[in-house]
Design an enzyme around this catalytic site. Sequence first.
Site, PDB file in Angstrom:
ATOM      1  N   THR A  34     -51.648 -29.068   3.406  1.00 15.90           N
ATOM      2  CA  THR A  34     -51.549 -27.656   3.840  1.00 15.90           C
ATOM      3  C   THR A  34     -52.922 -26.978   3.785  1.00 15.90           C
ATOM      4  O   THR A  34     -53.107 -25.927   4.389  1.00 15.90           O
ATOM      5  CB  THR A  34     -50.553 -26.853   2.965  1.00 15.90           C
ATOM      6  OG1 THR A  34     -50.924 -27.012   1.587  1.00 15.90           O
ATOM      7  CG2 THR A  34     -49.124 -27.322   3.153  1.00 15.90           C
ATOM      8  N   SER A 115     -45.697 -20.634 -11.847  1.00 15.20           N
ATOM      9  CA  SER A 115     -45.219 -19.624 -10.892  1.00 15.20           C
ATOM     10  C   SER A 115     -44.190 -18.708 -11.530  1.00 15.20           C
ATOM     11  O   SER A 115     -43.397 -19.143 -12.376  1.00 15.20           O
ATOM     12  CB  SER A 115     -44.575 -20.345  -9.706  1.00 15.20           C
ATOM     13  OG  SER A 115     -43.842 -19.450  -8.916  1.00 15.20           O
ATOM     14  N   TYR A 139     -38.502 -26.542  -7.207  1.00 14.75           N
ATOM     15  CA  TYR A 139     -39.895 -26.071  -7.319  1.00 14.75           C
ATOM     16  C   TYR A 139     -40.111 -25.385  -8.667  1.00 14.75           C
ATOM     17  O   TYR A 139     -41.084 -25.653  -9.380  1.00 14.75           O
ATOM     18  CB  TYR A 139     -40.219 -25.118  -6.162  1.00 14.75           C
ATOM     19  CG  TYR A 139     -41.560 -24.428  -6.268  1.00 14.75           C
ATOM     20  CD1 TYR A 139     -42.732 -25.094  -5.922  1.00 14.75           C
ATOM     21  CD2 TYR A 139     -41.657 -23.105  -6.730  1.00 14.75           C
ATOM     22  CE1 TYR A 139     -43.971 -24.466  -6.027  1.00 14.75           C
ATOM     23  CE2 TYR A 139     -42.882 -22.468  -6.834  1.00 14.75           C
ATOM     24  CZ  TYR A 139     -44.034 -23.151  -6.482  1.00 14.75           C
ATOM     25  OH  TYR A 139     -45.261 -22.519  -6.592  1.00 14.75           O
ATOM     26  N   LYS A 143     -42.488 -26.513 -11.987  1.00 17.87           N
ATOM     27  CA  LYS A 143     -43.516 -25.685 -12.637  1.00 17.87           C
ATOM     28  C   LYS A 143     -43.233 -25.550 -14.138  1.00 17.87           C
ATOM     29  O   LYS A 143     -44.160 -25.546 -14.959  1.00 17.87           O
ATOM     30  CB  LYS A 143     -43.597 -24.308 -11.964  1.00 17.87           C
ATOM     31  CG  LYS A 143     -44.124 -24.357 -10.522  1.00 17.87           C
ATOM     32  CD  LYS A 143     -45.542 -24.886 -10.466  1.00 17.87           C
ATOM     33  CE  LYS A 143     -46.146 -24.822  -9.083  1.00 17.87           C
ATOM     34  NZ  LYS A 143     -47.501 -25.392  -9.022  1.00 17.87           N
ATOM     35  N   ASN A 168     -46.910 -12.809  -6.843  1.00 20.10           N
ATOM     36  CA  ASN A 168     -47.081 -12.975  -5.389  1.00 20.10           C
ATOM     37  C   ASN A 168     -48.545 -12.796  -5.008  1.00 20.10           C
ATOM     38  O   ASN A 168     -49.025 -11.665  -4.922  1.00 20.10           O
ATOM     39  CB  ASN A 168     -46.209 -11.970  -4.629  1.00 20.10           C
ATOM     40  CG  ASN A 168     -44.745 -12.335  -4.710  1.00 20.10           C
ATOM     41  OD1 ASN A 168     -44.154 -12.328  -5.789  1.00 20.10           O
ATOM     42  ND2 ASN A 168     -44.166 -12.701  -3.597  1.00 20.10           N
ATOM     43  N   ARG A 207     -41.658  -6.448  -5.583  1.00 21.61           N
ATOM     44  CA  ARG A 207     -42.517  -7.603  -5.825  1.00 21.61           C
ATOM     45  C   ARG A 207     -43.799  -7.147  -6.518  1.00 21.61           C
ATOM     46  O   ARG A 207     -44.246  -6.015  -6.358  1.00 21.61           O
ATOM     47  CB  ARG A 207     -42.912  -8.295  -4.509  1.00 21.61           C
ATOM     48  CG  ARG A 207     -41.755  -8.943  -3.767  1.00 21.61           C
ATOM     49  CD  ARG A 207     -41.255 -10.181  -4.501  1.00 21.61           C
ATOM     50  NE  ARG A 207     -40.120 -10.804  -3.819  1.00 21.61           N
ATOM     51  CZ  ARG A 207     -38.847 -10.507  -4.047  1.00 21.61           C
ATOM     52  NH1 ARG A 207     -38.516  -9.589  -4.946  1.00 21.61           N
ATOM     53  NH2 ARG A 207     -37.884 -11.137  -3.401  1.00 21.61           N
ATOM     54  N   ARG A 266     -31.627 -12.330   2.523  1.00 24.18           N
ATOM     55  CA  ARG A 266     -31.698 -13.796   2.422  1.00 24.18           C
ATOM     56  C   ARG A 266     -31.044 -14.225   1.120  1.00 24.18           C
ATOM     57  O   ARG A 266     -31.305 -13.640   0.067  1.00 24.18           O
ATOM     58  CB  ARG A 266     -33.162 -14.247   2.429  1.00 24.18           C
ATOM     59  CG  ARG A 266     -33.785 -14.057   3.768  1.00 24.18           C
ATOM     60  CD  ARG A 266     -35.033 -14.865   3.897  1.00 24.18           C
ATOM     61  NE  ARG A 266     -36.037 -14.507   2.916  1.00 24.18           N
ATOM     62  CZ  ARG A 266     -37.328 -14.811   3.050  1.00 24.18           C
ATOM     63  NH1 ARG A 266     -37.741 -15.453   4.112  1.00 24.18           N
ATOM     64  NH2 ARG A 266     -38.201 -14.480   2.127  1.00 24.18           N
ATOM     65  N   ASP A 269     -32.640 -14.244  -2.693  1.00 28.60           N
ATOM     66  CA  ASP A 269     -33.811 -13.377  -2.816  1.00 28.60           C
ATOM     67  C   ASP A 269     -33.751 -12.615  -4.149  1.00 28.60           C
ATOM     68  O   ASP A 269     -32.756 -11.955  -4.438  1.00 28.60           O
ATOM     69  CB  ASP A 269     -33.811 -12.363  -1.661  1.00 28.60           C
ATOM     70  CG  ASP A 269     -35.142 -12.324  -0.935  1.00 28.60           C
ATOM     71  OD1 ASP A 269     -36.029 -13.113  -1.289  1.00 28.60           O
ATOM     72  OD2 ASP A 269     -35.278 -11.486  -0.018  1.00 28.60           O
TER      73      ASP A 269
HETATM   74  N1  LIG Z   1     -49.493 -18.384  -3.251  1.00 24.65           N
HETATM   75  C1  LIG Z   1     -48.694 -17.933  -4.238  1.00 24.65           C
HETATM   76  O1  LIG Z   1     -48.217 -16.776  -4.196  1.00 24.65           O
HETATM   77  C2  LIG Z   1     -48.399 -18.797  -5.426  1.00 24.65           C
HETATM   78  C3  LIG Z   1     -47.515 -18.288  -6.414  1.00 24.65           C
HETATM   79  C4  LIG Z   1     -47.239 -19.073  -7.518  1.00 24.65           C
HETATM   80  C5  LIG Z   1     -47.816 -20.319  -7.671  1.00 24.65           C
HETATM   81  N2  LIG Z   1     -48.643 -20.809  -6.686  1.00 24.65           N
HETATM   82  C6  LIG Z   1     -49.233 -22.138  -6.910  1.00 24.65           C
HETATM   83  O2  LIG Z   1     -50.631 -22.068  -6.659  1.00 24.65           O
HETATM   84  C7  LIG Z   1     -51.111 -23.333  -6.212  1.00 24.65           C
HETATM   85  C8  LIG Z   1     -51.921 -23.169  -4.940  1.00 24.65           C
HETATM   86  O3  LIG Z   1     -51.058 -22.653  -3.930  1.00 24.65           O
HETATM   87  P1  LIG Z   1     -51.585 -21.977  -2.581  1.00 24.65           P
HETATM   88  O4  LIG Z   1     -50.786 -20.742  -2.369  1.00 24.65           O
HETATM   89  O5  LIG Z   1     -53.064 -21.906  -2.579  1.00 24.65           O
HETATM   90  O6  LIG Z   1     -51.061 -23.032  -1.507  1.00 24.65           O
HETATM   91  P2  LIG Z   1     -51.845 -24.024  -0.523  1.00 24.65           P
HETATM   92  O7  LIG Z   1     -50.781 -24.803   0.204  1.00 24.65           O
HETATM   93  O8  LIG Z   1     -52.828 -23.270   0.282  1.00 24.65           O
HETATM   94  O9  LIG Z   1     -52.626 -24.963  -1.554  1.00 24.65           O
HETATM   95  C9  LIG Z   1     -52.131 -26.191  -2.035  1.00 24.65           C
HETATM   96  C10 LIG Z   1     -53.217 -27.228  -1.800  1.00 24.65           C
HETATM   97  O10 LIG Z   1     -52.822 -28.478  -2.376  1.00 24.65           O
HETATM   98  C11 LIG Z   1     -53.084 -29.515  -1.449  1.00 24.65           C
HETATM   99  N3  LIG Z   1     -52.162 -30.624  -1.770  1.00 24.65           N
HETATM  100  C12 LIG Z   1     -50.821 -30.672  -1.623  1.00 24.65           C
HETATM  101  N4  LIG Z   1     -50.349 -31.863  -2.049  1.00 24.65           N
HETATM  102  C13 LIG Z   1     -51.425 -32.569  -2.500  1.00 24.65           C
HETATM  103  C14 LIG Z   1     -51.590 -33.850  -3.067  1.00 24.65           C
HETATM  104  N5  LIG Z   1     -50.557 -34.685  -3.255  1.00 24.65           N
HETATM  105  N6  LIG Z   1     -52.836 -34.259  -3.412  1.00 24.65           N
HETATM  106  C15 LIG Z   1     -53.915 -33.453  -3.216  1.00 24.65           C
HETATM  107  N7  LIG Z   1     -53.815 -32.211  -2.671  1.00 24.65           N
HETATM  108  C16 LIG Z   1     -52.592 -31.778  -2.326  1.00 24.65           C
HETATM  109  C17 LIG Z   1     -52.869 -28.895  -0.082  1.00 24.65           C
HETATM  110  O11 LIG Z   1     -53.517 -29.590   0.976  1.00 24.65           O
HETATM  111  C18 LIG Z   1     -53.467 -27.505  -0.296  1.00 24.65           C
HETATM  112  O12 LIG Z   1     -54.853 -27.483  -0.031  1.00 24.65           O
HETATM  113  C19 LIG Z   1     -49.879 -24.231  -6.084  1.00 24.65           C
HETATM  114  O13 LIG Z   1     -49.762 -25.016  -7.250  1.00 24.65           O
HETATM  115  C20 LIG Z   1     -48.730 -23.243  -5.990  1.00 24.65           C
HETATM  116  O14 LIG Z   1     -47.518 -23.807  -6.435  1.00 24.65           O
HETATM  117  C21 LIG Z   1     -48.944 -20.080  -5.570  1.00 24.65           C
END
Ligand SMILES: NC(=O)c1ccc[n+]([C@@H]2O[C@H](COP(=O)([O-])OP(=O)(O)OC[C@H]3O[C@@H](n4cnc5c(N)ncnc54)[C@H](O)[C@@H]3O)[C@@H](O)[C@H]2O)c1
Length: 313
Positions: A34, A115, A139, A143, A168, A207, A266, A269
Amino acid sequence: MWLVTGGAGFIGSHTVELLRKKGHSVRVLDNLSTGSRDNLEGLDVELMVGSIEDPDAVARAMKGVERVVHLAARISVPESVESPLLYDATNVHGTLQVLEGARRAGVQRVSLASSCAIYGSLPGLPKLETSPIHCESPYAANKAANEMYARSYSETMGLEVVALRYFNVFGPRQDPAGPYGAVIPKFVEWALAGQTLTIFGDGEQGRDFVSVRDVARANVMAASGDAGAGEVFNVGGGRMMTINQLAAQVSAAVPHEVSFRHEAPRPGDVRASMASVDKASEILGWKPEADFDAALAETVEWFVQRGGELVPG
Ligand SMILES: NC(=O)c1ccc[n+]([C@@H]2O[C@H](COP(=O)([O-])OP(=O)(O)OC[C@H]3O[C@@H](n4cnc5c(N)ncnc54)[C@H](O)[C@@H]3O)[C@@H](O)[C@H]2O)c1
């Protein structure tokens, strides 16, 4: 040397940017599932394309590393319901590979991404780190497992690990794609394209939005310091905004009229979510600092630069 897993993603690329600003050498381990190279454009970092599930790739990535920010994960709650085994393989087993790799390489400290999803829909606000957890999806369960490993490694396995429960997160480079994309990039993209904003339910669900720059700062502070090993910390904005208020803010941040439509709520939610950030403030010395309006304006500007259509006002 710092290692950022998932460093080519949304939160990862901001963490890398901050580390570079502070003058650290940075390596990224990312399978680009991603994330993308574009997110790291202009940053002097070593990108290793590989998976956290691959112990050899992890061992190579850990060479000479002192501090790790572990962010790589599969991040979709509904997809985790469809494919719990895939989610476990990446988010739990992959995390364990990272922690084992770090332990073997003699890394000093790891911060990892948890999270607010683990609080589920139980009532009671603000959420404290001592509030009960209620994992309503694979998920969230992934975590929670990560947090427990953070404790085990810190207590008995000689590796300091700090877990951060993000609320968020929003900001530039967040992907609005997919039916379950995060609400801020979706609203901004729709608003800039002159499309009607869809609000699920009555829009009074609350949120806690936190700027990605504040989250990047929390990651770096948690992994650099020596406080809080084995502990969990909320990382949120520490205030609640309803989706209706957010829609109005997004509308005010773009240069033309925006229309709204309400659709059926949804299932699943969460009604309200808000962090207490007192523990992070007391132990890590971290507090959210971003001004919401300025952070939203920066996000809108990023979407405009990226080529979001501007409808003449
Ligand atoms: N965005 C939010 O609001 C939010 C909230 C709570 C927790 N998180 C956590 O923060 C972290 C980052 O999330 P984000 O929002 O930047 O999402 P994102 O999808 O942009 O980042 C995730 C990254 O991990 C990489 N990735 C996925 N599987 C992989 C693997 N097997 N090996 C190596 N790389 C891998 C993806 O390519 C991507 O670059 C995650 O752990 C997510 O669960 C995000």
